[in-house]
Design a protein around this motif. Structure first.
Motif, short mmCIF file in Angstrom:
data_model
loop_
_atom_site.label_atom_id
_atom_site.label_comp_id
_atom_site.label_asym_id
_atom_site.label_seq_id
_atom_site.Cartn_x
_atom_site.Cartn_y
_atom_site.Cartn_z
N THR A 26 -16.26 25.86 48.81
CA THR A 26 -16.04 25.96 47.43
C THR A 26 -14.73 25.48 46.88
OG1 THR A 26 -15.66 28.27 47.41
CG2 THR A 26 -18.02 27.50 47.09
N LEU A 27 -14.67 24.93 45.71
CA LEU A 27 -13.18 24.56 45.08
C LEU A 27 -13.15 24.93 43.68
CD1 LEU A 27 -13.12 20.85 46.46
CD2 LEU A 27 -11.76 22.91 47.58
N PRO A 28 -11.99 25.53 43.20
CA PRO A 28 -12.04 25.62 41.92
C PRO A 28 -12.44 24.30 40.91
CG PRO A 28 -9.67 25.73 42.93
CD PRO A 28 -10.82 25.51 44.00
N VAL A 29 -12.96 24.44 40.01
CA VAL A 29 -13.40 23.43 39.19
C VAL A 29 -12.11 22.69 38.50
CG1 VAL A 29 -13.86 24.29 36.82
CG2 VAL A 29 -14.94 22.32 37.55
N GLU A 30 -11.01 23.39 38.33
CA GLU A 30 -9.79 23.07 37.72
C GLU A 30 -9.01 21.97 38.56
OE1 GLU A 30 -10.80 27.13 36.08
OE2 GLU A 30 -10.46 26.05 38.21
N THR A 31 -9.18 21.97 40.02
CA THR A 31 -8.44 21.34 40.74
C THR A 31 -9.32 20.28 41.90
OG1 THR A 31 -7.87 23.13 42.24
CG2 THR A 31 -6.18 22.55 40.52
N GLY B 228 -18.52 34.85 37.56
CA GLY B 228 -18.07 34.27 36.33
C GLY B 228 -17.11 33.13 36.22
N LYS B 229 -16.95 32.43 37.33
CA LYS B 229 -15.82 31.20 37.49
C LYS B 229 -16.82 29.91 37.72
CE LYS B 229 -11.92 34.00 39.25
NZ LYS B 229 -11.00 34.13 40.11
N ARG B 230 -16.49 29.01 37.26
CA ARG B 230 -16.87 27.55 37.49
C ARG B 230 -16.29 27.23 38.97
NH1 ARG B 230 -16.33 27.59 31.83
NH2 ARG B 230 -18.24 27.14 30.66
N ILE B 231 -17.13 26.45 39.78
CA ILE B 231 -16.71 26.21 41.12
C ILE B 231 -17.60 24.99 41.36
CG2 ILE B 231 -16.03 28.62 41.81
CD1 ILE B 231 -18.53 28.38 43.40
N ILE B 232 -16.98 24.23 42.27
CA ILE B 232 -17.33 23.13 42.85
C ILE B 232 -17.81 23.36 44.51
CG2 ILE B 232 -17.22 20.60 43.72
CD1 ILE B 232 -15.11 20.53 41.52
N GLN B 233 -19.17 23.17 44.71
CA GLN B 233 -19.80 23.47 46.05
C GLN B 233 -19.92 22.25 46.59
OE1 GLN B 233 -21.17 26.66 47.01
NE2 GLN B 233 -21.61 25.75 48.86
N THR B 234 -19.17 22.16 47.90
CA THR B 234 -19.04 20.93 48.52
C THR B 234 -20.23 20.91 50.02
OG1 THR B 234 -17.39 21.66 50.18
CG2 THR B 234 -16.76 20.88 48.03
N THR B 235 -20.63 22.07 50.24
CA THR B 235 -21.58 22.06 51.52
C THR B 235 -22.88 22.33 50.91
OG1 THR B 235 -21.02 24.58 51.54
CG2 THR B 235 -19.76 23.06 52.93
N PRO B 236 -23.84 21.94 51.49
CA PRO B 236 -25.35 22.05 51.37
C PRO B 236 -25.72 23.82 51.11
CG PRO B 236 -25.09 20.61 52.94
CD PRO B 236 -23.77 21.10 52.75
N THR B 237 -26.55 23.72 49.96
CA THR B 237 -27.17 25.21 49.87
C THR B 237 -28.57 25.02 50.02
OG1 THR B 237 -27.88 24.81 47.75
CG2 THR B 237 -25.68 25.16 47.96
#
Length: 243
Positions: free
Chosen positions: A225-230, A200-209
């Motif tokens: 993963t990082l929160p999309v807000e920051t 339910g949260k928007r996130i930024i994935q930085t490592t390959p999937t």
């Protein structure tokens, strides 16, 4: 890159809050009245003037065949001109380290290039020729803004093109104009991250999937993963050695 609604454009707000000046080639026509100015006004109103954008969308009109171009398409050529000289007379390649050129998005840039290619050769009955011509102009544009001579930060936003591979698996690539170019675009970038929704949260994935080959040259320092807000501001700071 990311699917629609995963927070790609909104993630830029953290960069404005961190003090960067954003100059947006707005092919998606989403900046004015969109989520980015709302977030900037809420989180860092003093930096609102740091967001500068140029709307770039070809005009359409209704017809018996459905929506068609209204006049000569100019979005693609206008975007090219802005890369050489911005509307205020400044040179984008010379803006420097506290500025970011944003291309939002690569996907709709591809549409603009296709409109341009079709207008250049309206008599062709082969859509493949139009796609080929569009690919031939989009790739040099990406090469230009990722070259060593472009002395400004760059963020290119794209939707995801999910392609079936010969082994039956799926892979996600930045969506542009045609699957051949989509799989070539990543070669121009040292960093690639993915926005998506988890729990339910928007996130930024930085490592390959398993589905997307992402790039993170500081993977030992950046969280998976990082929160999309920051997240984008944190990612920039880490890559630049500020953290």
């Amino acid at each position: 890159m990311g699917d629609s609604g995963t927070g790609k454009t909104g993630a830029l707000a953290s960069l404005v809050k961190a003090g960067y000046h954003l100059h947006v080639l707005d092919y998606d026509n989403k900046i004015a009245g969109g989520i980015l100015p709302i977030l900037v006004k809420r989180d860092c109103p003093d930096n609102f003037a740091h967001v500068d954008y140029e709307p770039l969308r070809d005009r359409l009109k209704a017809s018996s065949l459905g929506p068609v171009l209204n006049g000569v398409p100019a979005a693609f050529t206008r975007g090219l001109a802005l890369l050489d000289k911005w509307s205020d007379g400044s040179i984008p390649s010379e803006w420097g380290d506290k500025h970011i050129l944003v291309l939002d998005s690569l996907t709709f840039l591809g549409d603009a290039a296709f409109n341009w290619a079709r207008a250049m050769n309206p008599g062709s009955k082969e859509q493949r020729q139009w796609y080929y011509s569009a690919q031939r102009v989009v790739e040099p544009m990406i090469a230009q803004i990722t070259s060593d001579s472009f002395k400004t930060n760059v963020v290119v936003i794209a939707h995801v093109d999910w392609q079936s591979r010969p082994d039956g698996t799926m892979k996600g690539f930045p969506a542009s104009i045609g699957s051949a170019l989509n799989s070539t675009i990543p070669a121009y970038f040292e960093n690639m991250v993915l926005t998506h929704i988890a729990g339910g949260k928007r996130i930024i994935q930085t490592t390959p999937t398993a589905l997307v080959d992402l790039k993170n040259p500081a993977s030992w320092k950046v969280a998976p993963t990082l929160p999309v807000e920051t997240g984008l501001a944190d990612f920039f700071a880490t890559l630049k050695g500020e953290r």
